[in-house]
Write a protein that holds these residues in place. Structure first.
Motif, short mmCIF file in Angstrom:
data_model
loop_
_atom_site.label_atom_id
_atom_site.label_comp_id
_atom_site.label_asym_id
_atom_site.label_seq_id
_atom_site.Cartn_x
_atom_site.Cartn_y
_atom_site.Cartn_z
N ASP A 172 0.26 3.92 -26.21
CA ASP A 172 1.14 3.01 -25.50
C ASP A 172 1.59 1.98 -26.55
O ASP A 172 0.90 1.78 -27.55
CB ASP A 172 0.35 2.34 -24.38
CG ASP A 172 1.11 1.23 -23.71
OD1 ASP A 172 2.07 1.55 -23.00
OD2 ASP A 172 0.77 0.05 -23.92
N ASP A 174 3.59 -1.48 -25.93
CA ASP A 174 3.48 -2.90 -25.57
C ASP A 174 2.08 -3.22 -25.07
O ASP A 174 1.61 -2.63 -24.10
CB ASP A 174 4.50 -3.25 -24.46
CG ASP A 174 5.77 -3.80 -25.05
OD1 ASP A 174 5.67 -4.62 -25.98
OD2 ASP A 174 6.85 -3.40 -24.59
N GLY A 175 1.44 -4.16 -25.74
CA GLY A 175 0.10 -4.54 -25.33
C GLY A 175 -0.98 -3.77 -26.08
O GLY A 175 -2.16 -4.06 -25.94
N ASP A 438 -3.02 -0.23 -22.35
CA ASP A 438 -3.47 -1.54 -21.86
C ASP A 438 -3.26 -1.67 -20.36
O ASP A 438 -3.70 -2.65 -19.77
CB ASP A 438 -2.71 -2.67 -22.57
CG ASP A 438 -1.25 -2.69 -22.18
OD1 ASP A 438 -0.59 -1.63 -22.25
OD2 ASP A 438 -0.76 -3.76 -21.77
N ASP A 443 -0.86 3.82 -18.03
CA ASP A 443 -1.43 4.59 -19.15
C ASP A 443 -2.70 5.33 -18.73
O ASP A 443 -2.87 6.52 -19.00
CB ASP A 443 -1.83 3.65 -20.29
CG ASP A 443 -0.72 2.70 -20.66
OD1 ASP A 443 0.43 3.14 -20.74
OD2 ASP A 443 -1.01 1.49 -20.86
MG MG Z 1 1.43 -1.30 -22.43
#
Ligand code: MG
Ligand code: G3P
Length: 517
Positions: A172, A174-175, A438, A443
């Motif tokens: 993933d 972002d984060g 995250d 996810d």
């Molecule tokens: Mg993310």
């Protein structure tokens, strides 16, 4: 496109008209076409996610170069669960049975490589990165020496090499690796290690799977490569709308919604849609359609107005977050209530003449620089669903791509196999796939259901306790991506695996105390 011919199609195998898809309760475990049987923690079917009814997708005579994956999220609007008083009258419920042109199958591209999007190679990206980051020009010459040395090290460590080629990471973004344009430092370190900065000098396969959206794949991978200081190829990258390029084989004239300026028009062009309309084109044609919009001269000059009463828009594609909810919702609603996508008309029956609407992902919220997460495409969609139900009395059916939808994970499998071919000349999905995310609700739940190992990191959406209660990560919760990846590598490659390449290594003595000369 011929909209009157429909068929129920599963995994590219055409079934007789009006035959419901195979009952999910009898479905075999997910298995990619590469023969990788996924370990099961929870199955898509046990969670009752496979859509049971046989809503058809439009198809025209002749074959498509796509794979049609049964939807795991219901096509029915979610809005009703947030509403109390808007039950449809019985007459509407009956009509609702005459579902129209879309639903339970999500086409994904059959060809994994995105060569139509970009001819950029791994080496090109490395060169581009070198010039973008000011890397020393002699690095290019140094590389072959390291490769020769690494291949000798690999020759005498066959078992570890097999292990390294039998695992893959799905990141993933972002984060996990970045926060918007801001690097998460462990992300850079992890990618450098997976790109060969490890004791074998081997590239450990990894791809990127994000619900992000809004610009062409090449633009996004170049931006990422710069932030992460590592090469990122379009051939190892999936954003929420990437699999939607398959829809270009079904629809020609589409309304594309979301994103900055005209970036999503560019995306749609690259995917092969023939006739792409964006809301600005419609506002430029008739500003009264969006009474609250202040339309600038620059926007007018850059838009492509025409007489939309003469155009049949076949489908609506929400590719990215709306930059103007009022205008976009108004235009989408006008089209959903029109006769077959012709603006200026209103259908008598809200269902039979309705055009399909697709969303690239369903995240309700997205963490940003703002302290409280901001609304994302999912919230926009729920709003639309509620308005549609309030105005018509019927539920809006729609299709949502992106994590945790099965089609997106199946497409990821294809991309992993293809990327394995690029890296190691073996087109297959490794046995040990690790999803690092995250967000438990996208996810992790998707990875769990697909039979992957899942790692939840604490650098993004998840801020909870030991593990997420609803969607626990099956491999564990980690402080950051480095902790997750190194734990996985130690499991697959041995507890003493070293996460750094040493140019002084002597391959003949490698692994022994005197390996460094
Ligand atoms: Mg993310
Ligand atoms: O929710 C929108 C998007 O920013 C999420 O991206 O990489 O966490 O899937 P990602």
């Amino acid at each position: 496109m011929e909209n009157s011919a429909f068929s129920n199609i599963s995994h590219g195998v055409q079934q007789p008209l009006n035959t419901p898809p195979e009952s999910p309760t009898k479905a075999a475990p997910p298995r990619s076409r590469f023969g990788h049987a996924h370990k099961k923690t929870e199955s898509w079917s046990s969670l009752n996610h496979i859509v049971e009814h046989g809503i058809a997708i439009p198809t025209s005579p002749g074959s498509h170069n796509t794979i049609e994956v049964p939807a795991t999220r219901s096509p029915d609007a979610h809005a009703s669960q947030y509403m109390n008083q808007l039950s449809a009258p019985p007459s509407m419920k009956e009509r609702r049975l005459s579902r129209n042109s879309f639903g339970a199958a999500l086409p994904i591209p059959r060809s994994k490589r995105q060569s139509r999007l970009s001819s950029v190679t791994f080496a090109d990206v490395q060169d581009a990165l070198a010039s973008a980051t000011g890397a020393r020009p002699d690095m290019a010459q140094m590389q072959p020496t390291r490769e020769i040395l690494a291949s000798r090290v690999q020759d005498v460590n066959a078992e570890k090499v097999r292990g390294a080629k039998n695992m893959a990471f799905v990141f993933d973004i972002d984060g996990v690796l970045v926060h918007g344009d801001r690097l998460i430092p462990e992300g850079q370190k992890v990618l450098s290690m997976l790109n060969g900065n490890n004791e074998l000098g081997i590239k450990i396969p990894h791809i990127f799977l994000t619900n992000g959206s809004g610009k062409p794949e090449l633009a996004r991978t170049e931006q990422l490569a710069k932030i992460l200081q590592n090469p990122v190829s379009t051939d190892q990258f999936i954003q929420s709308h990437t699999p939607m390029r398959a829809l270009a084989e079904y629809y020609s004239t589409v309304l594309v919604v979301g994103g900055e300026e005209y970036r999503c028009r560019e995306v749609a062009e690259q995917y092969g849609f023939k006739d792409i309309i964006v809301p600005n084109d419609i506002v430029a044609w008739d500003p009264s359609i969006a009474p609250y919009r202040v339309f600038t001269d620059a926007e007018r000059a850059s838009s492509r107005p025409r007489d939309f009463t003469q155009v049949e828009i076949e489908a609506i594609m929400v590719f990215s977050d709306s930059r103007d909810y009022a205008t976009d919702m108004q235009i989408i609603m006008d089209l959903l209530r029109s006769k077959k996508g012709r603006l200026g008309t209103t259908a008598e029956d809200p269902v039979s003449e309705r055009i399909p609407i697709y969303f690239s992902q369903g995240d309700m919220l997205c963490p940003t620089e703002h302290p409280i997460p901001r609304m994302s495409q999912g919230a926009f969609r729920i709003g639309l669903e509620a308005m549609y139900k309030a105005l018509t009395g019927v539920d809006l059916e729609r299709v949502v791509y992106g994590k945790p939808e099965l089609a997106t994970y199946k497409y990821a499998d294809e991309v992993i196999a293809s990327w394995m071919d690029v890296l190691h000349g073996e087109e297959r999905v490794p046995e040990n796939v690790y999803m690092i995310g995250d967000n438990p609700a996208s996810d992790i739940v998707g990875g769990n259901m697909y039979g992957w190992n899942t790692c939840l990191v604490r650098t993004g959406v998840f801020q909870g306790g030991e593990n997420d209660e609803e969607n626990p990560a099956n491999f564990g919760v980690f402080a950051n991506v480095w902790e997750a990846v190194t734990t996985a590598c130690r499991k697959q490659l041995g507890p003493d695996f070293k996460f750094e390449w040493d140019d002084r290594v002597n391959p003949v003595l490698h692994g022994k105390a005197s390996a460094i000369v």
